[in-house]
Design a protein around this motif. Structure first.
Motif, short mmCIF file in Angstrom:
data_model
loop_
_atom_site.label_atom_id
_atom_site.label_comp_id
_atom_site.label_asym_id
_atom_site.label_seq_id
_atom_site.Cartn_x
_atom_site.Cartn_y
_atom_site.Cartn_z
N UNK A 201 52.18 116.71 23.99
CA UNK A 201 52.48 116.84 22.32
C UNK A 201 51.03 116.67 21.71
N UNK A 202 50.86 117.45 20.93
CA UNK A 202 49.36 117.06 19.97
C UNK A 202 49.88 116.40 18.48
N UNK B 283 50.17 112.85 26.53
CA UNK B 283 50.26 113.52 27.93
C UNK B 283 51.72 113.33 28.31
N UNK B 284 52.49 112.28 27.99
CA UNK B 284 53.79 111.90 28.76
C UNK B 284 54.46 111.35 27.79
N UNK C 226 55.31 103.23 22.44
CA UNK C 226 54.56 102.51 23.24
C UNK C 226 53.96 103.21 24.46
N UNK C 227 52.69 103.43 24.56
CA UNK C 227 52.11 104.27 25.65
C UNK C 227 51.12 103.64 26.41
N UNK C 228 50.90 104.01 27.46
CA UNK C 228 49.47 103.64 28.20
C UNK C 228 48.31 104.13 27.63
N UNK C 229 47.31 103.63 27.75
CA UNK C 229 45.98 104.13 26.90
C UNK C 229 45.81 105.40 27.70
N UNK C 230 45.83 105.51 29.04
CA UNK C 230 45.54 106.75 29.59
C UNK C 230 46.49 107.84 29.52
#
Length: 135
Positions: A5-6, A19-20, A46-50
């Motif tokens: 999603x942008x 990305x996820x 909350x997301x992972x930096x990658x």
């Protein structure tokens, strides 16, 4: 929901791709988030930096949270939109400010925190986790 999603800031100077799916989405009712969002609460994914790819220049502002941790904020230097927050001691975890996603259908918080400071007129929906403070 299909990923990526942008998203972007108001002026488009900062763009990103999520990305996820986020690990969790939380609504924070603390006074600092009310000031930051200029609303009754802020929403954080909350997301992972990658899991996020950023494009464009960002500036940083930091404050010390009630916990003693540093809460760093990255934002667009032109329009001022917050893009994400993070703790410099945990750079692999990003607290994305997802209201600037192009598709905001993922913005369904499963928890409301700092409800001890929430606006009295806001009613928290049934079926979510509710915490007086951060937890």
């Amino acid at each position: 929901m299909s990923y990526p999603i942008t998203g972007s800031c108001q002026c488009g100077g900062v763009k990103y791709r999520l990305l996820c799916a986020p690990e969790k989405v939380v609504a924070c009712h603390c006074k600092a988030c009310q000031k930051q969002s200029t609303s009754a609460f802020s929403i954080t994914a909350f997301v992972s930096a990658d899991a996020v790819e950023f494009e464009g220049e960002m500036q940083e502002w930091r404050r010390t949270a009630d916990s003693g941790n540093i809460n760093a904020a990255r934002f667009c230097p032109t329009c001022g939109n917050r893009i994400y927050h993070y703790n410099p001691e945990q750079p692999d975890q990003i607290k994305l400010k997802p209201a600037n996603l192009d598709d905001t259908s993922i913005l369904q918080p499963t928890a409301h925190i700092w409800v001890s400071q929430k606006q009295s007129w806001f009613t928290i929906p049934d079926g979510v986790i509710v915490m007086d403070k951060q937890g």
